[in-house]
Design a protein around this motif. Structure first.
Motif, PDB file in Angstrom:
ATOM      1  N   THR A 100       0.824  -1.211   0.000  1.00 60.18           N
ATOM      2  CA  THR A 100       0.000   0.000   0.000  1.00 60.18           C
ATOM      3  C   THR A 100       0.854   1.255   0.000  1.00 60.18           C
ATOM      4  O   THR A 100       0.579   2.221  -0.731  1.00 60.18           O
ATOM      5  CB  THR A 100      -0.935   0.002   1.225  1.00 60.18           C
ATOM      6  OG1 THR A 100      -1.686  -1.215   1.260  1.00 60.18           O
ATOM      7  CG2 THR A 100      -1.883   1.181   1.174  1.00 60.18           C
ATOM      8  N   VAL A 119       0.863   4.215  -3.020  1.00 61.80           N
ATOM      9  CA  VAL A 119       0.566   5.639  -2.837  1.00 61.80           C
ATOM     10  C   VAL A 119       1.810   6.484  -3.110  1.00 61.80           C
ATOM     11  O   VAL A 119       1.703   7.609  -3.629  1.00 61.80           O
ATOM     12  CB  VAL A 119       0.017   5.899  -1.410  1.00 61.80           C
ATOM     13  CG1 VAL A 119       1.114   5.822  -0.367  1.00 61.80           C
ATOM     14  CG2 VAL A 119      -0.688   7.247  -1.347  1.00 61.80           C
ATOM     15  N   LEU A 145      -7.346   6.530  -4.993  1.00 64.14           N
ATOM     16  CA  LEU A 145      -6.923   7.447  -3.931  1.00 64.14           C
ATOM     17  C   LEU A 145      -8.016   7.617  -2.883  1.00 64.14           C
ATOM     18  O   LEU A 145      -7.742   7.681  -1.679  1.00 64.14           O
ATOM     19  CB  LEU A 145      -6.534   8.796  -4.527  1.00 64.14           C
ATOM     20  CG  LEU A 145      -5.264   8.798  -5.388  1.00 64.14           C
ATOM     21  CD1 LEU A 145      -5.108  10.115  -6.120  1.00 64.14           C
ATOM     22  CD2 LEU A 145      -4.032   8.506  -4.528  1.00 64.14           C
ATOM     23  N   LEU A 169      -8.027   4.845  -0.513  1.00 58.16           N
ATOM     24  CA  LEU A 169      -6.913   4.838   0.439  1.00 58.16           C
ATOM     25  C   LEU A 169      -7.118   5.812   1.599  1.00 58.16           C
ATOM     26  O   LEU A 169      -6.398   5.736   2.594  1.00 58.16           O
ATOM     27  CB  LEU A 169      -5.609   5.185  -0.288  1.00 58.16           C
ATOM     28  CG  LEU A 169      -5.104   4.149  -1.297  1.00 58.16           C
ATOM     29  CD1 LEU A 169      -3.906   4.687  -2.061  1.00 58.16           C
ATOM     30  CD2 LEU A 169      -4.736   2.846  -0.588  1.00 58.16           C
ATOM     31  N   LEU A 170      -8.069   6.732   1.492  1.00 53.90           N
ATOM     32  CA  LEU A 170      -8.284   7.731   2.552  1.00 53.90           C
ATOM     33  C   LEU A 170      -8.609   7.109   3.910  1.00 53.90           C
ATOM     34  O   LEU A 170      -8.182   7.633   4.940  1.00 53.90           O
ATOM     35  CB  LEU A 170      -9.398   8.706   2.156  1.00 53.90           C
ATOM     36  CG  LEU A 170      -9.037   9.788   1.135  1.00 53.90           C
ATOM     37  CD1 LEU A 170     -10.209  10.723   0.938  1.00 53.90           C
ATOM     38  CD2 LEU A 170      -7.802  10.566   1.557  1.00 53.90           C
ATOM     39  N   SER A 179      -7.382   4.614   5.307  1.00 54.29           N
ATOM     40  CA  SER A 179      -6.281   3.793   5.821  1.00 54.29           C
ATOM     41  C   SER A 179      -5.889   4.232   7.232  1.00 54.29           C
ATOM     42  O   SER A 179      -5.765   5.423   7.508  1.00 54.29           O
ATOM     43  CB  SER A 179      -5.064   3.899   4.899  1.00 54.29           C
ATOM     44  OG  SER A 179      -3.941   3.246   5.480  1.00 54.29           O
ATOM     45  N   VAL A 201       0.029   6.644   4.458  1.00 53.20           N
ATOM     46  CA  VAL A 201      -0.841   6.317   3.327  1.00 53.20           C
ATOM     47  C   VAL A 201      -1.958   7.345   3.206  1.00 53.20           C
ATOM     48  O   VAL A 201      -2.251   7.856   2.118  1.00 53.20           O
ATOM     49  CB  VAL A 201      -1.431   4.900   3.502  1.00 53.20           C
ATOM     50  CG1 VAL A 201      -2.486   4.629   2.422  1.00 53.20           C
ATOM     51  CG2 VAL A 201      -0.328   3.855   3.435  1.00 53.20           C
ATOM     52  N   ARG A 202      -2.573   7.674   4.327  1.00 51.29           N
ATOM     53  CA  ARG A 202      -3.683   8.633   4.336  1.00 51.29           C
ATOM     54  C   ARG A 202      -3.206  10.010   3.859  1.00 51.29           C
ATOM     55  O   ARG A 202      -3.869  10.673   3.056  1.00 51.29           O
ATOM     56  CB  ARG A 202      -4.256   8.706   5.748  1.00 51.29           C
ATOM     57  CG  ARG A 202      -5.655   9.253   5.839  1.00 51.29           C
ATOM     58  CD  ARG A 202      -6.288   8.906   7.177  1.00 51.29           C
ATOM     59  NE  ARG A 202      -5.558   9.393   8.322  1.00 51.29           N
ATOM     60  CZ  ARG A 202      -4.941   8.605   9.207  1.00 51.29           C
ATOM     61  NH1 ARG A 202      -4.960   7.301   9.074  1.00 51.29           N
ATOM     62  NH2 ARG A 202      -4.292   9.121  10.234  1.00 51.29           N
ATOM     63  N   ALA A 213      -2.329   9.893   0.119  1.00 51.16           N
ATOM     64  CA  ALA A 213      -3.528   9.892  -0.715  1.00 51.16           C
ATOM     65  C   ALA A 213      -4.132  11.294  -0.797  1.00 51.16           C
ATOM     66  O   ALA A 213      -4.555  11.742  -1.874  1.00 51.16           O
ATOM     67  CB  ALA A 213      -4.545   8.906  -0.155  1.00 51.16           C
ATOM     68  N   SER A 238      -1.994  13.453  -2.996  1.00 46.79           N
ATOM     69  CA  SER A 238      -2.141  13.037  -4.396  1.00 46.79           C
ATOM     70  C   SER A 238      -3.458  13.525  -4.984  1.00 46.79           C
ATOM     71  O   SER A 238      -3.517  13.922  -6.156  1.00 46.79           O
ATOM     72  CB  SER A 238      -2.066  11.504  -4.494  1.00 46.79           C
ATOM     73  OG  SER A 238      -0.801  11.026  -4.067  1.00 46.79           O
TER      74      SER A 238
END
Length: 319
Positions: free
Chosen positions: A35, A39, A70, A73-74, A76, A81-82, A85, A88
């Motif tokens: 993950t 990202v 994306l 992934l929010l 997470s 990662v959060r 995302a 991005s």
């Protein structure tokens, strides 16, 4: 007498249990690495992407696929990662013009209301809180690109920062997002724009006083450090727009209280605030108290007295 077999020893079942737990842990670590790599690759690619406009942008199928990934992934629980995302999403909206921005803002608003991006009801509370954290930062990153009016996005983030049902983590991310927006605000040159910005800044200061300073006295340092970080962003803006604004004195009073909080990140932000005040208006500094504060920090360096040196930062990251 008939022969009775003895029960098999428990070692075999324990061994299989340990093996199963080990496999689960290894799979979890693999999924985390995967993950994070995904990202990171998306973030790096979007940073290198030139601006696309017109029909070319709307016809690119990869744009919708990237945004869908994306948004997934929010929620997470992994901070990196959060945050990756959210950054991005902001970059994708900045690089690809057109209806993408409005559509994405609408989806993020759904998330802030406790729903999935498509508007469907969400039942997982923890995932919902993580999603809201990523959504407020994503909105700030979109606003940082200048595609949406900063004031509107700032009010959304302030609303989440003062939400009674929100977690401390969500309040921290919301405060940080307000700082991101204010740090890139276009102050304008006409008196009407300046008055609007001063009014917005005053609302932020009132929020800090009425909510966080009173309710977060016993809070973890990551939330308090975000408060002072936001003040460090606002202070130069106040001195540019109205150096005599009463909010400047209020910010100084808040720092006077919080610099006694024994947390490394809080102390670091307090030092930055004192440095800024010394640059803009040294008459507001109590020289004796400031020197005592500096000496106490210097004396504590390298010792256990630096409380919070192993605490999480304002994003909940362990050092």
């Amino acid at each position: 007498r008939p022969f009775r077999a003895h029960p098999s020893p428990p070692q075999a079942s324990l061994s299989s249990t340990f093996t199963s737990e080990t496999e689960k842990e290894a799979k979890l670590k693999y999924n985390i690495r995967l993950t994070v790599n995904i990202v990171t690759a998306l973030l790096c690619s979007l940073q290198a992407l030139p601006v696309h406009e017109g029909n070319l942008a709307s016809d690119m199928g990869w744009v919708s696929k990237a945004m869908e990934l994306l948004l997934l992934l929010l929620p997470s629980p992994l901070t990196y990662v959060r945050r990756g995302a959210a950054e991005s999403i902001g970059l994708l909206c900045t690089r690809v013009k057109g209806s993408l921005i409005n559509d994405t803002v609408a989806q993020l608003q759904n998330v802030l209301e406790g729903l999935y991006p498509n508007g469907k009801k969400r039942s997982d509370f923890n995932a919902g809180q993580y999603s809201k954290c990523g959504a407020v930062l994503a909105l700030a990153c979109i606003g940082r690109g200048g595609a949406v009016k900063t004031r509107e996005l700032c009010m959304m983030c302030l609303k989440m920062a003062t939400d009674d049902s929100g977690s401390e983590l969500l309040k921290t991310w919301s405060l940080y997002s307000v700082g991101v927006l204010l740090d890139h605000v276009d102050l304008g040159v006409d008196s009407s724009a300046i008055r609007k910005h001063l009014h917005l800044m005053s609302d932020v200061v009132d929020m800090l006083l009425s909510r966080f300073l009173s309710d977060w006295t016993e809070s973890r340092g990551n939330g308090l450090s975000t408060i002072i970080r936001l003040q460090n962003i606002m202070l130069p803006i106040f001195f540019e727009l109205d150096p005599s604004h009463p909010a400047v004195g209020t910010l100084c009073s808040i720092v006077d209280v919080l610099k006694g909080y024994g947390h490394a990140t809080v102390l670091h932000e307090c030092l930055k605030f004192i440095e800024l005040i010394a640059v803009f208006d040294a008459t507001r500094i109590n020289t004796t108290e400031s020197l005592e504060f500096l000496i106490s920090i210097i004396d504590s360096v390298g010792s256990a007295a630096v409380i919070g040196s192993h605490d999480a930062d304002c994003f909940g990251n362990e050092p």
